[in-house]
Design a protein around this motif. Sequence first.
Motif, PDB file in Angstrom:
ATOM      1  N   TYR A 192       0.784  -1.227   0.000  1.00 19.49           N
ATOM      2  CA  TYR A 192       0.000   0.000   0.000  1.00 19.49           C
ATOM      3  C   TYR A 192       0.822   1.286   0.000  1.00 19.49           C
ATOM      4  N   GLY A 193       2.116   1.199   0.269  1.00 20.21           N
ATOM      5  CA  GLY A 193       2.978   2.364   0.144  1.00 20.21           C
ATOM      6  C   GLY A 193       2.765   3.465   1.158  1.00 20.21           C
ATOM      7  N   PHE A 194       2.252   3.138   2.353  1.00 24.69           N
ATOM      8  CA  PHE A 194       2.080   4.146   3.388  1.00 24.69           C
ATOM      9  C   PHE A 194       3.416   4.439   4.073  1.00 24.69           C
ATOM     10  N   ARG A 195       3.422   5.467   4.928  1.00 26.44           N
ATOM     11  CA  ARG A 195       4.631   5.834   5.670  1.00 26.44           C
ATOM     12  C   ARG A 195       4.415   5.642   7.161  1.00 26.44           C
ATOM     13  N   ILE A 196       5.462   5.193   7.833  1.00 31.10           N
ATOM     14  CA  ILE A 196       5.446   5.103   9.287  1.00 31.10           C
ATOM     15  C   ILE A 196       6.351   6.205   9.818  1.00 31.10           C
ATOM     16  N   HIS A 197       5.765   7.112  10.586  1.00 32.15           N
ATOM     17  CA  HIS A 197       6.528   8.249  11.103  1.00 32.15           C
ATOM     18  C   HIS A 197       7.096   7.980  12.489  1.00 32.15           C
ATOM     19  N   SER A 198       6.419   7.178  13.280  1.00 24.20           N
ATOM     20  CA  SER A 198       6.898   6.765  14.604  1.00 24.20           C
ATOM     21  C   SER A 198       6.198   5.464  14.947  1.00 24.20           C
ATOM     22  N   ILE A 199       6.886   4.604  15.712  1.00 22.62           N
ATOM     23  CA  ILE A 199       6.270   3.333  16.093  1.00 22.62           C
ATOM     24  C   ILE A 199       6.885   2.836  17.390  1.00 22.62           C
ATOM     25  N   CYS A 200       6.064   2.198  18.194  1.00 24.88           N
ATOM     26  CA  CYS A 200       6.546   1.552  19.411  1.00 24.88           C
ATOM     27  C   CYS A 200       5.662   0.345  19.685  1.00 24.88           C
ATOM     28  N   LEU A 201       6.266  -0.802  19.856  1.00 23.95           N
ATOM     29  CA  LEU A 201       5.540  -2.031  20.151  1.00 23.95           C
ATOM     30  C   LEU A 201       5.710  -2.354  21.627  1.00 23.95           C
ATOM     31  N   MET A 202       4.635  -2.286  22.379  1.00 24.60           N
ATOM     32  CA  MET A 202       4.628  -2.691  23.772  1.00 24.60           C
ATOM     33  C   MET A 202       4.218  -4.162  23.842  1.00 24.60           C
ATOM     34  N   SER A 203       4.232  -4.742  25.018  1.00 30.96           N
ATOM     35  CA  SER A 203       3.916  -6.170  25.091  1.00 30.96           C
ATOM     36  C   SER A 203       2.440  -6.452  24.822  1.00 30.96           C
ATOM     37  N   ASN A 204       1.546  -5.554  25.234  1.00 29.66           N
ATOM     38  CA  ASN A 204       0.119  -5.820  25.057  1.00 29.66           C
ATOM     39  C   ASN A 204      -0.606  -4.811  24.161  1.00 29.66           C
ATOM     40  N   HIS A 205       0.151  -3.892  23.555  1.00 28.86           N
ATOM     41  CA  HIS A 205      -0.442  -2.962  22.594  1.00 28.86           C
ATOM     42  C   HIS A 205       0.672  -2.307  21.786  1.00 28.86           C
ATOM     43  N   PHE A 206       0.275  -1.582  20.766  1.00 27.59           N
ATOM     44  CA  PHE A 206       1.285  -0.849  19.996  1.00 27.59           C
ATOM     45  C   PHE A 206       0.719   0.491  19.561  1.00 27.59           C
TER      46      PHE A 206
END
Length: 214
Positions: free
Chosen positions: A47-61
């Motif tokens: 789909y060619g979207f952009r990720i500007h910031s990301i954080c994966l927690m243990s039970n959510h993201f």
Amino acid sequence: MSRKKRIWYPGATYHVMSRGNRRTVLFKDNSDYMRFLECVALARKQYGFRIHSICLMSNHFHVIVGTDEVELWKIMQKMLHPYSMDFNHKYHFTGHVFESRYTACLIEDERYFLEASRYIHLNPVKAKMVREPLDYVYSSYGKFVDDKSCINSRRKQKCTEMIYELTDTSRVLGCFSNDPREQYRMFVEGKISHAEQEMLIRKEMGENESWLPW
């Protein structure tokens, strides 16, 4: 600061959160984090979207997603559905992995955009999982401040490198001039209070202490 809106239009940017059903964990070990990132990468390739910031927690993201010519729900379905199938198969579970629909807040101005990015990168600190945001390996923060000291094992390094590959820092850093990496670090880690903005984001995303990782 924006308010939550269930609309979509080309080129929109969203702060998105999704969490485990009934507060259960989404990622039991490093291979789960890696598999989820692979699903994100496959969705982005399609789909060619952009990720500007990301954080994966243990039970959510949390993730800030910049869309182009595709609806957000299609992007999220492509991310979440394959991971749910693999997670249930791996652990011999049935039923929903994620809690109902993801939460998405339309970002309409740069102030909210920066505050959301800060909020995301401080999530592990607020949850008392780490003392400093750079210490958390399942976050894009290190790419913004150009520091890979948080990579402390070969297996986790692969996840961190993949997060770095997926993250586009240009819009966030473009909000600063004269050493933008250091200015962003000070924006995230500085002593200036962001309590009002954090409270608004938490309210919009439906996040509170009950959703902190156990």
